[in-house]
Design a protein around this motif. Structure first.
Motif, PDB file in Angstrom:
ATOM      1  N   MET A 188      -2.226  -6.264  -4.941  1.00 46.39           N
ATOM      2  CA  MET A 188      -1.641  -5.159  -4.004  1.00 46.39           C
ATOM      3  C   MET A 188      -2.450  -4.312  -2.744  1.00 46.39           C
ATOM      4  N   THR A 189      -2.380  -4.190  -1.228  1.00 47.17           N
ATOM      5  CA  THR A 189      -2.800  -3.281  -1.077  1.00 47.17           C
ATOM      6  C   THR A 189      -2.115  -2.681  -0.384  1.00 47.17           C
ATOM      7  N   GLY A 190      -2.099  -1.004  -0.196  1.00 46.90           N
ATOM      8  CA  GLY A 190      -1.409  -0.318   0.372  1.00 46.90           C
ATOM      9  C   GLY A 190      -0.482  -0.380   0.762  1.00 46.90           C
ATOM     10  N   LEU A 191      -0.602  -1.128   2.569  1.00 46.09           N
ATOM     11  CA  LEU A 191       0.718  -1.268   2.992  1.00 46.09           C
ATOM     12  C   LEU A 191       1.689  -1.861   1.972  1.00 46.09           C
ATOM     13  N   ALA A 192       1.140  -2.548   1.461  1.00 42.42           N
ATOM     14  CA  ALA A 192       2.120  -3.822   0.581  1.00 42.42           C
ATOM     15  C   ALA A 192       2.828  -2.404  -0.273  1.00 42.42           C
ATOM     16  N   TRP A 193       2.192  -1.953  -0.866  1.00 43.46           N
ATOM     17  CA  TRP A 193       3.103  -1.173  -1.950  1.00 43.46           C
ATOM     18  C   TRP A 193       4.070  -0.164  -1.326  1.00 43.46           C
ATOM     19  N   THR A 194       3.651   0.094  -0.239  1.00 39.90           N
ATOM     20  CA  THR A 194       5.092   1.036   0.776  1.00 39.90           C
ATOM     21  C   THR A 194       6.368   0.073   1.314  1.00 39.90           C
ATOM     22  N   SER A 195       5.978  -1.634   0.683  1.00 41.26           N
ATOM     23  CA  SER A 195       7.358  -2.332   1.227  1.00 41.26           C
ATOM     24  C   SER A 195       8.018  -2.352   0.025  1.00 41.26           C
ATOM     25  N   LEU A 217     -10.461  13.163  -1.617  1.00 37.83           N
ATOM     26  CA  LEU A 217     -12.186  13.840  -0.830  1.00 37.83           C
ATOM     27  C   LEU A 217     -12.213  14.463   0.438  1.00 37.83           C
ATOM     28  N   PRO A 218     -12.647  15.136   0.207  1.00 38.51           N
ATOM     29  CA  PRO A 218     -13.341  16.249   1.805  1.00 38.51           C
ATOM     30  C   PRO A 218     -13.706  15.571   2.961  1.00 38.51           C
ATOM     31  N   GLU A 219     -15.009  14.199   2.668  1.00 35.96           N
ATOM     32  CA  GLU A 219     -15.581  13.743   3.429  1.00 35.96           C
ATOM     33  C   GLU A 219     -14.895  12.856   3.923  1.00 35.96           C
ATOM     34  N   ALA A 220     -14.176  12.092   2.982  1.00 35.14           N
ATOM     35  CA  ALA A 220     -12.660  11.031   4.034  1.00 35.14           C
ATOM     36  C   ALA A 220     -11.686  11.882   4.492  1.00 35.14           C
ATOM     37  N   ASN A 221     -11.291  12.720   4.163  1.00 27.26           N
ATOM     38  CA  ASN A 221     -10.458  13.413   5.199  1.00 27.26           C
ATOM     39  C   ASN A 221     -11.284  13.698   7.069  1.00 27.26           C
ATOM     40  N   ARG A 222     -12.351  14.216   6.249  1.00 23.37           N
ATOM     41  CA  ARG A 222     -13.372  14.925   7.867  1.00 23.37           C
ATOM     42  C   ARG A 222     -13.494  13.291   8.580  1.00 23.37           C
ATOM     43  N   ILE A 223     -13.589  12.501   7.868  1.00 25.22           N
ATOM     44  CA  ILE A 223     -14.010  11.525   9.024  1.00 25.22           C
ATOM     45  C   ILE A 223     -12.896  10.384   8.974  1.00 25.22           C
ATOM     46  N   GLY A 224     -11.629  11.173   8.612  1.00 22.41           N
ATOM     47  CA  GLY A 224     -10.566  10.489   9.361  1.00 22.41           C
ATOM     48  C   GLY A 224     -10.403   9.202   8.816  1.00 22.41           C
ATOM     49  N   ALA A 225     -10.218   8.859   7.228  1.00 21.38           N
ATOM     50  CA  ALA A 225      -9.911   7.533   6.410  1.00 21.38           C
ATOM     51  C   ALA A 225      -9.496   7.387   5.513  1.00 21.38           C
ATOM     52  N   VAL A 226      -8.403   8.761   4.597  1.00 24.30           N
ATOM     53  CA  VAL A 226      -7.455   9.270   4.638  1.00 24.30           C
ATOM     54  C   VAL A 226      -6.169   8.315   5.217  1.00 24.30           C
ATOM     55  N   LYS A 227      -5.387   7.654   5.082  1.00 27.23           N
ATOM     56  CA  LYS A 227      -4.302   7.545   5.873  1.00 27.23           C
ATOM     57  C   LYS A 227      -2.467   7.865   5.117  1.00 27.23           C
ATOM     58  N   ASN A 228      -3.180   8.255   3.634  1.00 25.98           N
ATOM     59  CA  ASN A 228      -1.737   8.377   2.849  1.00 25.98           C
ATOM     60  C   ASN A 228      -1.069   6.744   2.987  1.00 25.98           C
ATOM     61  N   TYR A 229      -0.447   5.796   2.991  1.00 23.35           N
ATOM     62  CA  TYR A 229       0.079   4.835   3.121  1.00 23.35           C
ATOM     63  C   TYR A 229       0.898   5.146   1.425  1.00 23.35           C
ATOM     64  N   TYR A 230       0.388   5.449   0.891  1.00 24.26           N
ATOM     65  CA  TYR A 230       1.218   5.435  -0.728  1.00 24.26           C
ATOM     66  C   TYR A 230       0.605   6.404  -1.271  1.00 24.26           C
ATOM     67  N   ASP A 231       1.042   7.331  -2.191  1.00 24.80           N
ATOM     68  CA  ASP A 231       1.540   8.365  -3.264  1.00 24.80           C
ATOM     69  C   ASP A 231       0.338   8.053  -4.658  1.00 24.80           C
ATOM     70  N   ALA A 232      -0.827   8.845  -4.856  1.00 30.31           N
ATOM     71  CA  ALA A 232      -1.087   7.908  -6.146  1.00 30.31           C
ATOM     72  C   ALA A 232      -0.843   8.122  -7.188  1.00 30.31           C
ATOM     73  N   ARG A 233       0.048   9.390  -7.147  1.00 25.86           N
ATOM     74  CA  ARG A 233       0.922   9.919  -8.581  1.00 25.86           C
ATOM     75  C   ARG A 233       1.882   9.326  -8.515  1.00 25.86           C
ATOM     76  N   GLU A 234       2.141   8.989  -7.723  1.00 22.74           N
ATOM     77  CA  GLU A 234       4.048   8.648  -8.310  1.00 22.74           C
ATOM     78  C   GLU A 234       3.764   7.088  -8.423  1.00 22.74           C
ATOM     79  N   ALA A 235       2.993   5.952  -7.748  1.00 22.75           N
ATOM     80  CA  ALA A 235       2.445   4.819  -7.657  1.00 22.75           C
ATOM     81  C   ALA A 235       2.153   4.900  -9.756  1.00 22.75           C
ATOM     82  N   LEU A 236       1.053   5.861  -9.957  1.00 20.85           N
ATOM     83  CA  LEU A 236       0.782   5.569 -11.070  1.00 20.85           C
ATOM     84  C   LEU A 236       2.020   5.965 -12.601  1.00 20.85           C
ATOM     85  N   ASP A 237       2.826   6.932 -12.540  1.00 21.33           N
ATOM     86  CA  ASP A 237       3.815   6.969 -13.147  1.00 21.33           C
ATOM     87  C   ASP A 237       4.550   5.356 -13.416  1.00 21.33           C
TER      88      ASP A 237
END
Length: 540
Positions: free
Chosen positions: A226-233, A269-289
């Protein structure tokens, strides 16, 4: 008859009890004489004997051959001027901290004699010598252990047993263990890392080392991606959850970094946020739980080196070494797009991916599965990898080794997705299967029938013969990892490309894998819609 002495004459003299000289008592004269004799004797002995000599660095137990050359043997004598002989031959020495250090060539194993010849205090009395015998032993202990340790689960204790003949001390994972009279030893490692180091040392300091790899038996999986966007659908996520409820799958793979370089979950991850890679399509903690609450394992897919986001940011900020380049110093694209491929040999690129893998493991992803853990396909003579000091194949394997250590320490397992052609063409994309197998818990070959050319493995038209091409290609992967503990968990095709694929074609691939002794699999569908009827329900 003796006449009496005249009156006033002196009487007879009595014998004196004092026979001294000049009024000095005799006993004093005797005492002085004894002292003089003692001093004279001491001086004579000093003249006849060698100066005080001390030899440091030659213990009663054997020493290594290097001990005669490295200066650890030191001679100290009061008078100085000593000559040092080893087995009757003079050897060089150098002054060192008030002594002389021996720098003789290394000598063979066996018994030897060190002789220190020291001149006497009076030259005409010659010289004297001090000798010390010693034994050289350069043979390390005979250390015997298994190559691998195989706990059932990650984090379980392991028992290391072995034999170290001739060892005085053994350490297992850094902890000392006393070997028995025959050299046998046993130690429990409570929380083993990816590797356990065993070192045996003898009295001479000779070492024998062995590295035991900790192989975890993967619990297996029947998974869909499942892609990140697919998980939100809802329309895409719910059918997958229903497959899990029905027992048709037991694992879901979710993107944690995709081929666009985006990180679809809420990474910190600081570097991922700094370069704009983080998109926050889904909540990892919520999906894992949610998935863990259903008894479903979760695998995090991490696209490693195809990363346009990191590539463009690196190029823009002057770190061009982080991007795969052409021979003339331009970003390599070759149909993938500008800045598409980051340089697997660059330390910063490697650490970025390792940090993401470690974060995912810390969050609770059960596995991290790398994708695009390779160089770009194409002629390598046209590519430039700044900082590469080894072969591309070894560079990729080293990256996996470093990642496995980080991921294992956080409680997750590591897999690597590979091209099907890597099984017999490792240099085309820098994926050497036997080499990679040393540093992952499973290999996931993409044996999609649509991706094979006509005639591969003797199959005329692989795309219309899914059973044959999957069965034969996976059999080759099984041979490639023989002698290791790594598992093969294939990627199978659930999409149509050049031929129509439905439940029958998907089922044929699953059966082919099972016939090769591989009950686990991952299904790939770009639209994240799966033919659940091809998946047999299994009871928990």
């Amino acid at each position: 008859m003796t006449e009496p002495a005249p009156e006033g004459a002196p009487g007879p003299t009595k014998p004196s009890r004092d026979n001294g000289i000049g009024g000095i008592p005799q006993w004093a004269v005797v005492a002085v004489a004894v002292i003089v004799l003692l001093i004279a004797g001491y001086v004579l002995l000093r003249m006849l004997s060698t100066e005080d000599v001390r030899v440091d660095g030659l213990p009663s137990h054997p020493v290594r051959a290097e001990a005669t050359a490295d200066g650890s043997i030191q001679i100290r004598s009061e008078g100085g001027g000593s000559t040092v002989l080893l087995d009757g031959k003079p050897v060089p020495t150098t002054p060192q901290d008030g002594a002389v250090a021996v720098h003789a060539p290394a000598v063979p194993d066996g018994s030897h004699v060190l002789e220190v010849v020291t001149p006497r205090a009076i030259s005409w009395l010659g010289s004297a010598s001090t000798t010390q015998e010693f034994t050289v032993d350069s043979a390390p202990p005979e250390l015997q252990v298994e190559d691998s340790l195989r706990p059932e689960k990650l984090g379980e204790p392991v028992t290391v047993t072995g034999k170290a003949a001739g060892a005085d001390q053994v350490t297992v994972a850094g902890e000392p263990v006393r070997p028995g009279p025959d050299g046998a030893f046993s130690a429990v490692v409570d929380r083993p890392e990816r590797e356990v180091q065993v070192v045996a040392t003898d009295l001479a300091g000779n070492r024998a080392e062995r590295t035991m790899t900790v192989h975890i038996k993967h619990p297996g999986m029947r998974a869909v991606h499942m892609t990140g966007l697919a998980w939100t659908s809802d329309s895409l996520r719910e059918p997958v959850l229903e497959l899990a409820r029905q027992g048709r799958i037991d694992t879901v793979e979710l993107d944690i970094k995709d081929e666009s370089g985006e990180i679809p979950y809420d990474s910190a991850l600081p570097e991922a946020n700094r370069i704009g890679a983080v998109k926050n399509y889904y909540d990892a903690r919520e999906a894992l739980d949610q998935l863990h609450g259903m008894g479903v394992r979760v695998v995090g897919r991490l696209v490693a080196f195809k990363d346009p986001v990191l590539g463009e940011a690196s190029w823009r900020e002057g770190h061009r070494e982080r991007v795969v380049q052409t021979a003339d110093g331009q970003p390599w694209s070759s149909g993938y797009g500008d800045f598409a491929f980051t340089n697997f040999a660059d330390p910063a690129v490697r650490q970025y991916n390792i940090d993401l893998a470690a974060e995912a493991a810390s969050l609770g992803f059960d596995d991290v599965l790398y994708d695009y853990v390779r160089r770009p396909d194409g002629g390598i003579e046209k590519m430039r990898f700044a900082g590469l000091r080894t072969t591309p194949e070894q560079g990729i394997a080293d990256f996996l080794r470093d990642t496995q250590t980080a991921v294992r320490s956080k409680g997750a397992l590591l897999g690597a997705s590979v091209f099907g052609i890597a099984v017999d063409r490792p240099t085309q994309i820098a994926q050497d299967i036997p080499r990679m197998a040393k540093y992952v818990d499973y290999i996931a070959p993409m044996v999609y029938p649509s991706h094979w050319g006509p005639g591969e493995f003797g199959v005329d038209d692989p795309n219309t013969q899914p059973y044959e091409i999957v069965q034969r290609s996976l059999a080759e992967f099984a041979k490639a990892v023989e002698g290791t503990d790594v598992q093969i968990i294939p990627w199978l095709q659930d999409f149509s490309l050049g031929a129509s694929y439905g439940p029958a074609e998907v089922g044929a691939q699953i059966k082919a894998a099972q016939d090769d002794g591989m009950p686990s699999y991952l299904l790939w569908a770009p639209n994240c819609r799966y033919h659940g009827e091809a998946l047999a329900p299994q009871q928990p």
